[in-house]
Design a protein around this motif. Structure first.
Motif, short mmCIF file in Angstrom:
data_model
loop_
_atom_site.label_atom_id
_atom_site.label_comp_id
_atom_site.label_asym_id
_atom_site.label_seq_id
_atom_site.Cartn_x
_atom_site.Cartn_y
_atom_site.Cartn_z
N HIS A 32 9.89 0.71 3.83
CA HIS A 32 9.75 -1.02 2.97
C HIS A 32 9.34 -1.67 4.03
O HIS A 32 9.00 -3.08 4.17
N ALA A 60 5.24 -1.97 3.99
CA ALA A 60 4.96 -2.72 3.01
C ALA A 60 5.03 -3.75 2.94
O ALA A 60 4.30 -4.82 2.39
N ILE A 114 4.81 0.20 -1.45
CA ILE A 114 6.25 1.16 -1.51
C ILE A 114 6.26 2.27 -1.86
O ILE A 114 6.96 3.68 -1.33
N THR A 119 5.46 5.88 0.71
CA THR A 119 7.22 6.48 0.96
C THR A 119 5.85 7.75 0.59
O THR A 119 6.89 9.04 1.39
#
Length: 180
Positions: free
Chosen positions: A118, A121, A139, A143
């Motif tokens: 996060h 991003a 995201i 991830t």
């Protein structure tokens, strides 16, 4: 909470190579770290663009990722072969190449700038020049990249958490990890 992991690493004047996912702060932190250490700073992505005579997105579009990775490998080998003390910021995928990783671990001091997806991003949303994020959810992509790449990044002798704080906080953590 800022976290720094150091395993048997002290800085002996070797080139310092910053690794980690896109948005971890390798270029920004690298510039500031180089200033604080009174060393030259080299951004491998800028060197790749200069060598190719085109931007990284153009290289991806025209030749594809494998071609880009090969150029990245050659540029990093050249930068590391020049053993002058310096700070080098790599692209996010550079450390995944077996030959590049071996060269970095043998001839430099690798520092992994680790950040949560996060945080990454939010940082990468400031620019739209990231080929791996084009038309995709940052995201989700970050991830997945973290899941695949973090175990490889963890081979670096120093890990510094890059959190949503001013980059100087990360620089100070690196200096502390280096014993400076």
């Amino acid at each position: 909470m800022l976290q720094t992991d150091v395993s048997h690493a002290t800085w002996s004047g070797k080139p310092i190579v910053l690794i980690g996912l896109m948005g971890a702060g390798k270029s920004t932190v690298g510039r500031r770290l180089a200033q604080r250490l009174h060393l030259p700073f080299v951004d491998a992505d800028c060197e790749i663009e200069a060598a190719a005579g085109m931007t990284i997105p153009e290289i991806f579009d025209k030749f594809g990722e494998p071609h880009f990775r090969d150029g990245e490998r050659r540029v990093l080998a050249r930068l590391i072969d020049d053993t002058t003390p310096k700070v080098i910021a790599t692209g996010g995928g550079a450390f995944l190449n077996d030959d590049t990783r071996a060269l970095i671990l043998e001839r430099t001091l690798a520092i992994w700038l680790d950040a949560e997806p996060h945080v990454l991003a939010e940082r990468v949303s400031r620019r739209d020049s990231r080929p791996l994020l084009r038309d995709r959810d940052p995201i989700e992509v970050l991830t997945e990249l973290a899941r695949v790449r973090n175990p490889v990044y963890a081979l670096a002798p120093i890990r510094v958490e890059s959190i949503a704080m001013p980059h100087d906080v990360t620089v100070n953590e690196i200096l502390k990890a280096l014993g400076l």
